[in-house]
Design a protein around this motif. Structure first.
Motif, PDB file in Angstrom:
ATOM      1  N   TYR A  22       0.708  -1.090   0.011  1.00  0.00           N
ATOM      2  CA  TYR A  22       0.060   0.172   0.015  1.00  0.00           C
ATOM      3  C   TYR A  22       0.792   1.167   0.076  1.00  0.00           C
ATOM      4  N   LEU A  28      -0.170   4.560   2.537  1.00  0.00           N
ATOM      5  CA  LEU A  28       0.417   4.398   3.733  1.00  0.00           C
ATOM      6  C   LEU A  28       2.173   4.857   3.639  1.00  0.00           C
ATOM      7  N   LEU A  71      -1.974   0.934   9.224  1.00  0.00           N
ATOM      8  CA  LEU A  71      -3.250   0.119   9.170  1.00  0.00           C
ATOM      9  C   LEU A  71      -3.470  -0.458   7.623  1.00  0.00           C
ATOM     10  N   ALA A  72      -3.463  -1.840   7.502  1.00  0.00           N
ATOM     11  CA  ALA A  72      -3.573  -2.217   6.328  1.00  0.00           C
ATOM     12  C   ALA A  72      -4.431  -3.804   6.103  1.00  0.00           C
ATOM     13  N   VAL A  73      -5.115  -4.045   5.324  1.00  0.00           N
ATOM     14  CA  VAL A  73      -5.836  -5.369   5.324  1.00  0.00           C
ATOM     15  C   VAL A  73      -5.697  -5.662   3.830  1.00  0.00           C
ATOM     16  N   GLN A  78     -10.576  -7.733   2.539  1.00  0.00           N
ATOM     17  CA  GLN A  78     -11.289  -6.450   2.831  1.00  0.00           C
ATOM     18  C   GLN A  78     -12.712  -6.565   2.958  1.00  0.00           C
ATOM     19  N   GLY A  79     -13.606  -5.893   3.325  1.00  0.00           N
ATOM     20  CA  GLY A  79     -15.147  -6.035   3.685  1.00  0.00           C
ATOM     21  C   GLY A  79     -15.533  -7.001   4.568  1.00  0.00           C
ATOM     22  N   ARG A  80     -14.512  -7.563   5.517  1.00  0.00           N
ATOM     23  CA  ARG A  80     -15.176  -8.687   6.434  1.00  0.00           C
ATOM     24  C   ARG A  80     -14.984  -8.246   7.695  1.00  0.00           C
ATOM     25  N   GLY A  81     -14.801  -6.768   8.197  1.00  0.00           N
ATOM     26  CA  GLY A  81     -14.617  -6.449   9.259  1.00  0.00           C
ATOM     27  C   GLY A  81     -13.259  -6.510   9.929  1.00  0.00           C
ATOM     28  N   ILE A  82     -12.213  -6.524   9.281  1.00  0.00           N
ATOM     29  CA  ILE A  82     -11.078  -6.942   9.941  1.00  0.00           C
ATOM     30  C   ILE A  82     -10.335  -5.540  10.257  1.00  0.00           C
ATOM     31  N   GLY A  83     -10.594  -4.721   9.397  1.00  0.00           N
ATOM     32  CA  GLY A  83     -10.058  -3.257   9.424  1.00  0.00           C
ATOM     33  C   GLY A  83     -10.640  -2.593  10.989  1.00  0.00           C
ATOM     34  N   LYS A  84     -11.907  -2.758  11.052  1.00  0.00           N
ATOM     35  CA  LYS A  84     -12.622  -2.394  12.276  1.00  0.00           C
ATOM     36  C   LYS A  84     -12.134  -2.967  13.588  1.00  0.00           C
ATOM     37  N   THR A 106      -5.041  10.239   7.586  1.00  0.00           N
ATOM     38  CA  THR A 106      -5.568   9.102   6.680  1.00  0.00           C
ATOM     39  C   THR A 106      -6.485   9.678   5.562  1.00  0.00           C
ATOM     40  N   GLN A 108      -8.823   7.617   4.617  1.00  0.00           N
ATOM     41  CA  GLN A 108     -10.044   6.736   4.586  1.00  0.00           C
ATOM     42  C   GLN A 108     -10.960   7.170   5.647  1.00  0.00           C
ATOM     43  N   PHE A 111     -14.159   5.118   6.591  1.00  0.00           N
ATOM     44  CA  PHE A 111     -13.932   3.974   7.159  1.00  0.00           C
ATOM     45  C   PHE A 111     -13.840   4.448   8.640  1.00  0.00           C
ATOM     46  N   LYS A 114     -16.645   5.373  10.810  1.00  0.00           N
ATOM     47  CA  LYS A 114     -17.366   4.263  11.261  1.00  0.00           C
ATOM     48  C   LYS A 114     -16.759   3.382  12.500  1.00  0.00           C
TER      49      LYS A 114
HETATM   50  C1  COA Z   1      -9.050   1.045   5.032  1.00  0.00           C
HETATM   51  C2  COA Z   1      -8.922  -0.745   5.230  1.00  0.00           C
HETATM   52  C3  COA Z   1      -8.091  -0.846   6.332  1.00  0.00           C
HETATM   53  C4  COA Z   1     -10.307  -0.997   5.696  1.00  0.00           C
HETATM   54  O1  COA Z   1     -10.302  -2.280   6.037  1.00  0.00           O
HETATM   55  P1  COA Z   1     -11.319  -3.454   5.783  1.00  0.00           P
HETATM   56  O2  COA Z   1     -11.348  -4.620   6.714  1.00  0.00           O
HETATM   57  O3  COA Z   1     -11.816  -3.525   4.410  1.00  0.00           O
HETATM   58  O4  COA Z   1     -12.810  -2.707   6.572  1.00  0.00           O
HETATM   59  P2  COA Z   1     -13.990  -3.350   7.344  1.00  0.00           P
HETATM   60  O5  COA Z   1     -14.616  -4.485   6.720  1.00  0.00           O
HETATM   61  O6  COA Z   1     -13.508  -3.351   8.625  1.00  0.00           O
HETATM   62  O7  COA Z   1     -14.884  -2.091   7.194  1.00  0.00           O
HETATM   63  C5  COA Z   1     -15.638  -1.490   8.213  1.00  0.00           C
HETATM   64  C6  COA Z   1     -16.599  -0.472   7.884  1.00  0.00           C
HETATM   65  O8  COA Z   1     -16.028   0.590   7.202  1.00  0.00           O
HETATM   66  C7  COA Z   1     -16.500   0.541   5.656  1.00  0.00           C
HETATM   67  N1  COA Z   1     -15.670   0.775   4.801  1.00  0.00           N
HETATM   68  C8  COA Z   1     -14.137   0.103   4.645  1.00  0.00           C
HETATM   69  N2  COA Z   1     -13.497   0.734   3.712  1.00  0.00           N
HETATM   70  C9  COA Z   1     -14.118   1.650   3.351  1.00  0.00           C
HETATM   71  C10 COA Z   1     -13.880   2.932   2.169  1.00  0.00           C
HETATM   72  N3  COA Z   1     -12.638   2.946   1.383  1.00  0.00           N
HETATM   73  N4  COA Z   1     -14.763   3.859   1.970  1.00  0.00           N
HETATM   74  C11 COA Z   1     -15.837   3.632   2.844  1.00  0.00           C
HETATM   75  N5  COA Z   1     -16.290   2.764   3.636  1.00  0.00           N
HETATM   76  C12 COA Z   1     -15.430   1.780   3.967  1.00  0.00           C
HETATM   77  C13 COA Z   1     -17.182  -0.744   5.523  1.00  0.00           C
HETATM   78  O9  COA Z   1     -18.047  -0.639   4.385  1.00  0.00           O
HETATM   79  C14 COA Z   1     -17.846  -0.969   6.807  1.00  0.00           C
HETATM   80  O10 COA Z   1     -19.022  -0.531   6.913  1.00  0.00           O
HETATM   81  P3  COA Z   1     -20.131  -1.065   7.908  1.00  0.00           P
HETATM   82  O11 COA Z   1     -19.506  -1.297   9.348  1.00  0.00           O
HETATM   83  O12 COA Z   1     -20.973   0.066   7.906  1.00  0.00           O
HETATM   84  O13 COA Z   1     -20.299  -2.212   7.210  1.00  0.00           O
HETATM   85  C15 COA Z   1      -8.800  -1.318   3.848  1.00  0.00           C
HETATM   86  O14 COA Z   1      -9.311  -1.002   3.001  1.00  0.00           O
HETATM   87  C16 COA Z   1      -7.039  -0.804   3.691  1.00  0.00           C
HETATM   88  O15 COA Z   1      -6.157  -1.829   4.036  1.00  0.00           O
HETATM   89  N6  COA Z   1      -6.896  -0.019   2.671  1.00  0.00           N
HETATM   90  C17 COA Z   1      -5.224   0.135   1.892  1.00  0.00           C
HETATM   91  C18 COA Z   1      -4.677   0.925   2.862  1.00  0.00           C
HETATM   92  C19 COA Z   1      -5.204   2.005   3.839  1.00  0.00           C
HETATM   93  O16 COA Z   1      -5.620   2.935   3.019  1.00  0.00           O
HETATM   94  N7  COA Z   1      -4.902   2.044   5.211  1.00  0.00           N
HETATM   95  C20 COA Z   1      -5.450   3.224   6.169  1.00  0.00           C
HETATM   96  C21 COA Z   1      -4.283   4.183   6.419  1.00  0.00           C
HETATM   97  S1  COA Z   1      -4.574   5.169   7.472  1.00  0.00           S
END
Ligand code: COA
Length: 151
Positions: A22, A28, A71-73, A78-84, A106, A108, A111, A114
């Motif tokens: 990323y 990042l 923070l990276a998934v 992605q979309g499985r709640g792991i980031g949260k 960030t 994001q 995200f 949320k």
């Molecule tokens: C940002 C990131 C960590 C999210 O991880 P993830 O595991 O896909 O997120 P989750 O599944 O836990 O999502 C939690 C909530 O946020 C929302 N969400 C996640 N990514 C989103 C995005 N890019 N835009 C809008 N909403 C988002 C999800 O829909 C979910 O919503 P819900 O609770 O209403 O269902 C991941 O997309 C990632 O690694 N991105 C690339 C690296 C990056 O940008 N890191 C952040 C640096 S600060």
């Protein structure tokens, strides 16, 4: 079954690959292997069957200020709640240490909203600016959004 746990040295190569993938996309900041090793105690991973699917780091910036970093998934997870889940783990650790303000810089925004964060002015985090930002290639034209949660 996803497990959120502290990283061990065995995870470092996977963590390094995930963060720097990323970083190449400028989402990042890059991390060296050495920086990950010396900060191993502050790194958390989401793992499934030995595979690292996500990572988050807790950096303490001052007496009452901490930052969530790197923070990276992985794309496939992605979309499985792991980031949260990782953010919730960092929040729990920050609270346990006794720090009441956790920040993130960030792109994001939705995200992090949320996860309970709100947007703040960068001027609200002077410690961050003077300890880290001045060494960042993006300084002073940083386009990341500053966000915080009060714990
Ligand atoms: C940002 C990131 C960590 C999210 O991880 P993830 O595991 O896909 O997120 P989750 O599944 O836990 O999502 C939690 C909530 O946020 C929302 N969400 C996640 N990514 C989103 C995005 N890019 N835009 C809008 N909403 C988002 C999800 O829909 C979910 O919503 P819900 O609770 O209403 O269902 C991941 O997309 C990632 O690694 N991105 C690339 C690296 C990056 O940008 N890191 C952040 C640096 S600060």
């Amino acid at each position: 079954m996803i497990e959120i746990r502290k990283a061990t040295l065995k995870d470092i190569d996977q963590v390094h690959d995930l963060v720097n993938k990323y970083a190449k996309e400028e989402l990042l900041l890059p991390r060296t292997r050495e920086s990950l090793v010396i900060n191993i105690q502050s790194i958390f991973v989401a793992s499934e069957g030995g595979e690292v699917l996500g990572v988050a780091c807790l950096a303490i910036l001052g007496q009452d200020l901490a930052e969530i970093r790197s923070l990276a998934v992985s794309e496939k997870a992605q979309g499985r709640g792991i980031g949260k889940m990782l953010v919730e783990k960092i929040i729990e650790e920050t609270k346990n240490i006794g720090i009441s303000k956790l920040i993130s810089l960030t792109y994001q925004v939705v995200f992090f909203e949320k996860c309970g964060f709100t947007i703040i002015e960068k001027t609200e985090m002077p410690q961050k600016v003077w300890t880290d930002c001045i060494h960042c290639p993006k300084f002073p034209a940083c386009d990341e959004v500053a966000m915080a949660i009060h714990l």
